[in-house]
Structure formats: structure tokens, C-alpha cells
Design a protein around this motif. Structure first.
Motif, PDB file in Angstrom:
ATOM      1  N   PHE A   1       0.849  -1.181   0.000  1.00  0.00           N
ATOM      2  CA  PHE A   1       0.000   0.000   0.000  1.00  0.00           C
ATOM      3  C   PHE A   1       0.893   1.242   0.000  1.00  0.00           C
ATOM      4  CE2 PHE A   1      -2.088  -3.488   2.054  1.00  0.00           C
ATOM      5  CZ  PHE A   1      -3.360  -3.470   1.515  1.00  0.00           C
ATOM      6  N   ALA A   2       0.814   2.041  -1.044  1.00  0.00           N
ATOM      7  CA  ALA A   2       1.562   3.294  -1.122  1.00  0.00           C
ATOM      8  C   ALA A   2       0.688   4.390  -0.533  1.00  0.00           C
ATOM      9  CB  ALA A   2       1.911   3.609  -2.571  1.00  0.00           C
ATOM     10  N   CYS A   3       1.208   5.098   0.471  1.00  0.00           N
ATOM     11  CA  CYS A   3       0.393   6.052   1.227  1.00  0.00           C
ATOM     12  C   CYS A   3       1.045   7.428   1.334  1.00  0.00           C
ATOM     13  CB  CYS A   3       0.172   5.542   2.645  1.00  0.00           C
ATOM     14  SG  CYS A   3      -0.604   3.921   2.729  1.00  0.00           S
ATOM     15  N   ARG A   4       0.210   8.427   1.352  1.00  0.00           N
ATOM     16  CA  ARG A   4       0.613   9.783   1.727  1.00  0.00           C
ATOM     17  C   ARG A   4       0.065  10.017   3.132  1.00  0.00           C
ATOM     18  NH1 ARG A   4       4.578  11.173  -1.896  1.00  0.00           N
ATOM     19  NH2 ARG A   4       3.904  10.438  -3.920  1.00  0.00           N
ATOM     20  N   HIS A   5       0.696  10.903   3.864  1.00  0.00           N
ATOM     21  CA  HIS A   5       0.246  11.190   5.233  1.00  0.00           C
ATOM     22  C   HIS A   5      -1.172  11.760   5.206  1.00  0.00           C
ATOM     23  CE1 HIS A   5       4.187  10.486   6.979  1.00  0.00           C
ATOM     24  NE2 HIS A   5       4.710  11.166   5.972  1.00  0.00           N
ATOM     25  N   TYR A   6      -2.008  11.244   6.067  1.00  0.00           N
ATOM     26  CA  TYR A   6      -3.394  11.717   6.191  1.00  0.00           C
ATOM     27  C   TYR A   6      -3.609  12.353   7.566  1.00  0.00           C
ATOM     28  CZ  TYR A   6      -8.493  11.636   6.041  1.00  0.00           C
ATOM     29  OH  TYR A   6      -9.819  11.988   6.060  1.00  0.00           O
ATOM     30  N   ALA A   7      -3.201  11.619   8.613  1.00  0.00           N
ATOM     31  CA  ALA A   7      -3.333  12.125   9.982  1.00  0.00           C
ATOM     32  C   ALA A   7      -2.411  11.321  10.884  1.00  0.00           C
ATOM     33  CB  ALA A   7      -4.775  11.997  10.471  1.00  0.00           C
ATOM     34  N   GLN A   8      -2.139  11.887  12.045  1.00  0.00           N
ATOM     35  CA  GLN A   8      -1.417  11.151  13.082  1.00  0.00           C
ATOM     36  C   GLN A   8      -1.956  11.575  14.433  1.00  0.00           C
ATOM     37  OE1 GLN A   8       2.776  11.791  12.932  1.00  0.00           O
ATOM     38  NE2 GLN A   8       2.641  13.961  13.295  1.00  0.00           N
ATOM     39  N   HIS A   9      -1.924  10.646  15.371  1.00  0.00           N
ATOM     40  CA  HIS A   9      -2.482  10.891  16.695  1.00  0.00           C
ATOM     41  C   HIS A   9      -1.551  10.320  17.750  1.00  0.00           C
ATOM     42  CE1 HIS A   9      -6.267  11.945  14.744  1.00  0.00           C
ATOM     43  NE2 HIS A   9      -6.111  10.865  13.997  1.00  0.00           N
ATOM     44  N   ASP A  10      -1.271  11.104  18.784  1.00  0.00           N
ATOM     45  CA  ASP A  10      -0.531  10.591  19.925  1.00  0.00           C
ATOM     46  C   ASP A  10      -1.414   9.596  20.654  1.00  0.00           C
ATOM     47  OD1 ASP A  10       1.704  12.090  19.454  1.00  0.00           O
ATOM     48  OD2 ASP A  10       1.241  13.644  20.916  1.00  0.00           O
ATOM     49  N   ALA A  11      -0.835   8.473  21.031  1.00  0.00           N
ATOM     50  CA  ALA A  11      -1.584   7.437  21.740  1.00  0.00           C
ATOM     51  C   ALA A  11      -0.638   6.744  22.708  1.00  0.00           C
ATOM     52  CB  ALA A  11      -2.184   6.438  20.750  1.00  0.00           C
ATOM     53  N   GLY A  12      -0.580   7.239  23.923  1.00  0.00           N
ATOM     54  CA  GLY A  12       0.308   6.652  24.924  1.00  0.00           C
ATOM     55  C   GLY A  12       1.750   6.770  24.493  1.00  0.00           C
ATOM     56  N   ASP A  13       2.458   5.630  24.447  1.00  0.00           N
ATOM     57  CA  ASP A  13       3.870   5.652  24.070  1.00  0.00           C
ATOM     58  C   ASP A  13       4.069   5.460  22.567  1.00  0.00           C
ATOM     59  OD1 ASP A  13       3.201   2.968  23.897  1.00  0.00           O
ATOM     60  OD2 ASP A  13       4.719   2.271  25.311  1.00  0.00           O
ATOM     61  N   HIS A  14       2.998   5.539  21.786  1.00  0.00           N
ATOM     62  CA  HIS A  14       3.058   5.383  20.332  1.00  0.00           C
ATOM     63  C   HIS A  14       2.416   6.566  19.615  1.00  0.00           C
ATOM     64  CE1 HIS A  14       4.344   1.313  21.060  1.00  0.00           C
ATOM     65  NE2 HIS A  14       4.350   1.033  19.775  1.00  0.00           N
ATOM     66  N   VAL A  15       2.678   6.651  18.330  1.00  0.00           N
ATOM     67  CA  VAL A  15       1.983   7.563  17.434  1.00  0.00           C
ATOM     68  C   VAL A  15       1.228   6.690  16.442  1.00  0.00           C
ATOM     69  CG1 VAL A  15       2.243   9.324  15.632  1.00  0.00           C
ATOM     70  CG2 VAL A  15       3.715   9.384  17.658  1.00  0.00           C
ATOM     71  N   VAL A  16      -0.062   6.959  16.274  1.00  0.00           N
ATOM     72  CA  VAL A  16      -0.868   6.250  15.292  1.00  0.00           C
ATOM     73  C   VAL A  16      -0.808   7.064  14.006  1.00  0.00           C
ATOM     74  CG1 VAL A  16      -3.177   5.440  14.673  1.00  0.00           C
ATOM     75  CG2 VAL A  16      -2.378   5.272  17.047  1.00  0.00           C
ATOM     76  N   LEU A  17      -0.327   6.425  12.944  1.00  0.00           N
ATOM     77  CA  LEU A  17      -0.200   7.083  11.644  1.00  0.00           C
ATOM     78  C   LEU A  17      -1.303   6.566  10.724  1.00  0.00           C
ATOM     79  CD1 LEU A  17       3.301   6.248  12.229  1.00  0.00           C
ATOM     80  CD2 LEU A  17       2.970   8.480  11.205  1.00  0.00           C
ATOM     81  N   ILE A  18      -2.044   7.479  10.149  1.00  0.00           N
ATOM     82  CA  ILE A  18      -3.095   7.122   9.201  1.00  0.00           C
ATOM     83  C   ILE A  18      -2.630   7.559   7.825  1.00  0.00           C
ATOM     84  CG2 ILE A  18      -5.504   7.440   8.526  1.00  0.00           C
ATOM     85  CD1 ILE A  18      -6.114   7.924  11.500  1.00  0.00           C
ATOM     86  N   GLY A  19      -2.655   6.618   6.893  1.00  0.00           N
ATOM     87  CA  GLY A  19      -2.197   6.880   5.538  1.00  0.00           C
ATOM     88  C   GLY A  19      -3.337   6.855   4.540  1.00  0.00           C
ATOM     89  N   ALA A  20      -3.309   7.803   3.617  1.00  0.00           N
ATOM     90  CA  ALA A  20      -4.239   7.811   2.490  1.00  0.00           C
ATOM     91  C   ALA A  20      -3.609   6.957   1.394  1.00  0.00           C
ATOM     92  CB  ALA A  20      -4.465   9.234   2.007  1.00  0.00           C
ATOM     93  N   VAL A  21      -4.275   5.873   1.039  1.00  0.00           N
ATOM     94  CA  VAL A  21      -3.728   4.933   0.068  1.00  0.00           C
ATOM     95  C   VAL A  21      -3.893   5.498  -1.338  1.00  0.00           C
ATOM     96  CG1 VAL A  21      -3.853   2.586  -0.863  1.00  0.00           C
ATOM     97  CG2 VAL A  21      -4.245   2.991   1.585  1.00  0.00           C
ATOM     98  N   GLU A  22      -2.752   5.659  -2.027  1.00  0.00           N
ATOM     99  CA  GLU A  22      -2.758   6.168  -3.401  1.00  0.00           C
ATOM    100  C   GLU A  22      -2.662   5.055  -4.425  1.00  0.00           C
ATOM    101  OE1 GLU A  22       0.469   9.006  -3.546  1.00  0.00           O
ATOM    102  OE2 GLU A  22      -0.938  10.594  -3.018  1.00  0.00           O
ATOM    103  N   ASP A  23      -2.082   3.925  -4.017  1.00  0.00           N
ATOM    104  CA  ASP A  23      -1.911   2.806  -4.926  1.00  0.00           C
ATOM    105  C   ASP A  23      -1.709   1.560  -4.079  1.00  0.00           C
ATOM    106  OD1 ASP A  23      -1.691   1.432  -7.297  1.00  0.00           O
ATOM    107  OD2 ASP A  23       0.149   2.421  -7.948  1.00  0.00           O
TER     108      ASP A  23
END
Length: 172
Positions: free
Chosen positions: A122-144
Motif C-alpha cells: 500500500f503506497a500512502c501519503r500522510h493523512y493524519a497522526q495521533h498521539d496514543a500513549g507511548d506510540h503515534v498512530v499514523l493514518i495513511g491515504a492509500v494512493e496505490d
């Protein structure tokens, strides 16, 4: 607001989470100066079909995090059952070692990817990110994306699942 659970047994919690089988991915990107960066990730999931979104998470202490966040995008490779060595390679060692003699390619949109045939990518561009405890949740917009008939690599109870149940029926 942080949630605190009194007398919480972190080791037991981790063991309980290990009862959930997950796929194994390698995420690749490029630094600002075009150096490859990649790591093994098992915290991957779909989010939305419209628009097409996926998510994965990364420890805030990961040296890869700032490079991923500054990148133009990233590729999530769903590893096949035959790619245990690749999963281990991208889980340990230096970034340079991970990419030494590793064939690379580009997505149609120009993002750096592994040339090895995975179960899917899945090829992704950045869509959003959220702090979640000791991690960062990265949400990607799938381009291909692409997929193969290769069975996925499974991670369960702290190790890769290489049991006969993870083999094609013709081989079980």
C-alpha cells in the motif's frame, strides 16, 4: 487525559495482546536527503474504503519516527509467509544494514519500496497522526496498492507462526 490502571501488569497485558494474531509488514520511506528508512511493523489495519485509509503505529522512542513523519509518504508491505528473514532483517540492526543488498523499486507515484514480491503493498501519503500513549498512530491515504496470491506472514504469541496451518492446503 492519560488513563492510569492501578497495579497493572504490563507483561501480562503484552502476553494477552499476543493472543491476537496479526500480519507482519515492513514500512519503507525516504529521509529528507533520500536515504532509505524501513522497519518491521505488526500494528497495521484498514480504516476506511471511502476514502481508502490504513493505519499503523510506531513507538515514540523509535529513531525512525521523525524520518517517517518528515517523509513524502511511505509504503506498507504485507509480508508473505516466505519472508521471515526479511521481517527479522527490518526488525533489528541499523538502517544501513537493513538495506544492504536489498533490491528496491518505486511505486507508480515514486515512493521507495522493496522489490521483493510481498502478499500486498500500500503506497500512502500522510493523512493524519495521533498521539496514543507511548506510540503515534499514523493514518495513511492509500494512493496505490497491489496484491498477490502469496499467503501472509503471521505473528502470534511473540513469534512468527510457521505452523502447517499457515501453509496452503496443498502443502498442509
Amino acid at each position: 487525559m492519560p488513563v492510569t490502571v492501578p497495579h497493572f501488569d504490563t507483561a501480562f497485558f503484552r502476553s494477552a495482546l499476543g493472543r491476537f494474531a496479526t500480519g507482519v509488514t515492513v514500512v519503507t520511506a525516504e529521509t529528507a536527503d533520500k536515504q532509505p528508512v524501513g522497519l518491521t511493523v505488526s500494528s497495521f489495519n484498514s480504516v476506511s474504503l471511502e476514502p481508502p485509509l490504513i493505519l499503523w503505529s510506531l513507538s515514540k522512542s523509535s529513531s525512525s519516527l521523525p524520518h517517517i513523519q518528515a517523509s513524502q509518504g511511505y509504503v506498507v508491505h504485507v509480508l508473505s509467509a516466505a519472508q521471515v528473514k526479511l521481517a527479522r532483517r527490518f526488525a533489528y540492526g541499523s538502517q544501513t544494514d537493513r538495506f544492504t543488498d536489498q533490491p528496491l523499486s518505486r511505486t507508480p507515484g515514486g515512493l521507495l519500496m522493496l522489490a521483493d514480491e510481498c502478499s500486498a503493498w500500500f503506497a500512502c501519503r500522510h493523512y493524519a497522526q495521533h498521539d496514543a500513549g507511548d506510540h503515534v498512530v499514523l493514518i495513511g491515504a492509500v494512493e496505490d496498492c497491489a496484491r498477490t496470491a502469496n499467503l501472509p506472514l503471521i505473528y502470534h504469541a511473540g513469534d512468527f507462526d510457521l505452523t502447517p496451518n499457515n501453509l496452503p492446503l496443498s502443502q498442509a
